[in-house]
Design an enzyme around this catalytic site. Structure first.
Site, short mmCIF file in Angstrom:
data_model
loop_
_atom_site.label_atom_id
_atom_site.label_comp_id
_atom_site.label_asym_id
_atom_site.label_seq_id
_atom_site.Cartn_x
_atom_site.Cartn_y
_atom_site.Cartn_z
N ARG A 86 35.46 35.13 32.02
CA ARG A 86 34.48 34.53 31.34
C ARG A 86 34.07 33.20 32.14
O ARG A 86 34.96 32.53 32.68
CB ARG A 86 35.06 34.03 29.83
N GLU A 137 24.57 32.31 31.27
CA GLU A 137 23.94 33.49 31.79
C GLU A 137 22.61 34.05 30.96
O GLU A 137 22.52 34.04 29.89
CB GLU A 137 25.05 34.71 31.42
N HIS A 192 27.19 39.81 36.28
CA HIS A 192 28.07 40.25 35.22
C HIS A 192 28.09 41.59 35.31
O HIS A 192 27.60 42.18 34.45
CB HIS A 192 27.41 39.75 34.06
#
Length: 600
Positions: free
Chosen positions: A288, A317, A336
């Site tokens: 994370r 993000e 990601h």
């Protein structure tokens, strides 16, 4: 899951909730602090744990982010599926009141406002992935909404991506690729470092962390780990040493992050912790973004404390286009992609779809993150006792006449099993459900039972009575006692001064076996009439005749007495609702001192 039928009424569908049970009493009751005396509802026969949706309607599942086709197919078999992507927070709040379940990935914030906007209809949120930091768990729990994730399907994919970033960073693969595509040939500039013999510190030894450790061992690395919850024997089994946090960051050549984002781990890598690291350390993060203070990392890169970083996740993000961290020459970044393999995407879709469908059917998924995990075999074994627990709670609260309210409840489990071999969390939740639902508009389930009790100042203590004999059956009996209240049926007060009801399971059917200090035996089906009387011949016939004249079927009748022709309690199970006139006629029988009608 074998126990799913027993749980089919516990994730309650707001639309199918029946009205509160009745409590008619011949003896004038004290004013109730709970509003127990209400209109009589229809007979309730469903299993006691979760009711999900109206039986004649499919639930609606909102899929707010892209999900693999295999998962969508599973959902469409049992639900109406609404695939609406890229919803704004306002649009999500508008849609959610029409949905029974919501499936998201990491890009959708499921906030308190979402749960409030659902109006109580939302029963399960499925997070297609591991992390649940984008879901307000406290709000979900308060609203009785189960949250499930898919922690296993993308484990290997995330671990492989971590190793890919590790090796790509060590050999400057991304930078060299960009250089040669720009027409340059800079072999001397992109000299890398070897992995063999280097120390890798795995911060978080869960599913992904342990898989990264296995692969790193195969690359010839020395692997250590810090995880305050990991068992040392599991780490030793794959040749990993568990060490303190400070030792993990101070001795590592490479640090790979695999912890969840919590208040305790937020910005756990910061100016202070970077200062403790070996000069030239390399950082990998596929967990994370919030676990790293990104400004501190840029500073550590600039001064050489951190030689390189490889990041798949970010605090925000997508990150801003002018992010100093993303643009840093010694940082390798991916958008990601940890779970982004074809196999993982399909696996996650199937795993989360199965968890959501199971929850909508009333099953407790093994991946639930805001409910205690009760193994399937325990659910199966406790099935009849789950029903007994709720019914005892319902009976006990209907016997309360008023006063300051129900504040103190003691539950006693009689069992031949050792305390560690008897999981009572589900039973406690069902007793809480039985105590609270009849006297409030709150829907109680395993997710919010403890929170709801605490919110109402209801203290439920549990005791174990260890019995001799075979531990084959999990329980012999359950006793519920409510202290410091008046009773609408004085015979329900035990010698110790509490309203007391006790029951056991016989041939799979819950039975009421004790009221106050009186032993009875009546099946807990339909409704119950309790009569306090002087024991004398003909009483059963008189009461039976009154009920028979109105075509009310008697399922069970049992009399508990102190001694012949002394005080006694008659417990009568009836299949139909007696009229007020019939109940009054029972109260008019000279030997009947008081009675109470209780609806299950």
């Amino acid at each position: 899951m074998a126990a799913s039928a027993s749980l089919s009424s516990f994730i309650s569908a707001r639309a199918t909730r029946k009205s509160s049970p009745s409590s008619l009493s011949w003896k004038p009751p004290l004013s109730s602090a709970f509003g127990v005396s209400v209109a009589i509802s229809g007979r309730r026969r469903e299993a006691p744990v979760f009711v999900v949706v109206a039986m004649d309607a499919k639930p609606t599942v909102l899929v707010a982010e892209k999900l693999g086709e295999a998962g969508l197919k599973l959902l469409k078999n049992v639900a109406n599926v609404d695939c609406s992507y890229n919803l704004s927070p306002e649009e999500l709040c508008t849609k959610i009141s029409l949905c029974d379940a919501l499936i998201v990935r990491s890009g959708t914030k499921v906030s308190r406002e979402v749960f409030e906007a659902s109006g109580g209809r939302l029963k399960v949120v499925g997070r297609a992935g591991v992390g649940i930091d984008n879901v307000d768990l406290a709000a979900a729990t308060e609203h009785g909404c189960l949250v499930v994730n898919a922690p296993t399907a993308n484990t290997v994919a995330a671990a492989e991506h971590g190793i890919a970033l590790l090796t790509a960073m060590a050999r400057n693969v991304a930078q060299a690729d960009a250089s040669i595509k720009a027409g340059k040939w800079q072999r001397n500039k992109y000299v890398g470092v070897s992995l063999v013999g280097k120390t890798l510190s795995v911060m978080g030894f869960g599913k992904v962390g342990s898989e990264v450790a296995r692969r790193a061992k195969g690359l010839g690395m020395h692997v250590i780990s810090h995880d305050p919850y990991a068992p040392a024997d599991r780490a030793r089994a794959i040749g990993v040493e568990l060490v303190s946090f400070d030792e993990a960051i101070a001795t590592a050549d490479f640090i790979s992050l695999h912890m969840p984002l919590t208040p305790a781990t937020s910005k756990v890598l910061n100016d202070e912790t970077f200062a403790k690291m070996k000069k030239g350390v390399r950082i990998i993060n596929v967990a994370r973004g919030g676990v790293i203070d990104e400004e501190a990392l840029v500073k550590a890169l600039d001064v050489g404390i951190v030689a390189q970083a490889a990041l798949d996740v970010f605090t925000e993000e997508p990150p801003s286009k002018d992010s100093k961290l993303v643009l840093h020459e010694r940082v390798t970044v991916t958008p990601h992609l940890g779970a982004s393999t074809m196999e993982a995407q399909e696996g996650v879709a199937i795993e989360i779809a199965e968890a959501v469908v199971g929850a909508l059917k009333g099953e407790l998924a093994s991946t639930a993150v805001n409910a205690p995990m009760v193994p399937a075999e325990v659910l199966t074994e406790l099935k009849p006792f789950v029903q007994l627990a709720e019914m005892l709670g319902r009976l006990a609260v209907q016997l309360v006449a008023g006063g300051s309210g129900v504040k103190s409840v003691k539950v006693t489990y009689a069992s031949a099993r050792a305390p560690d071999d008897l999981d009572t969390r589900l039973l406690r939740a069902m007793i809480t459900k039985g105590l609270i639902e009849p006297i409030s508009s709150v829907f109680v389930n395993l997710v919010n039972a403890d929170f709801t009790a605490k919110q109402r100042g209801l203290r439920i203590s549990e005791e174990r009575m260890i019995l001799d004999g075979s531990p084959e059956n999990p329980l012999e009996s359950i006793q519920v006692q409510i202290a410091n209240v008046e009773s609408r049926f004085s015979s329900a007060i035990s010698d110790s001064g509490e309203i007391t009801v006790e029951g056991r399971v016989k041939d799979g059917i819950p039975h009421l076996t004790k009221v106050g200090s009186f032993e009875v035996d009546v099946s807990l089906e339909g409704s119950i009439i309790l009569c306090s009387q002087v024991d004398q011949p003909g009483m059963i016939g008189k009461v039976g005749s009154i009920l028979g004249e109105e075509n009310v079927n008697v399922s069970f009748m049992s009399v508990g007495r102190i001694a012949p022709r002394k005080q006694a309690v008659m417990a009568i199970g009836v299949d139909e609702q007696p009229s007020k006139e019939s109940l009054k006629r029972i109260g008019d029988i000279p030997a009947v001192e008081e009675f109470v009608f209780l609806k299950l």
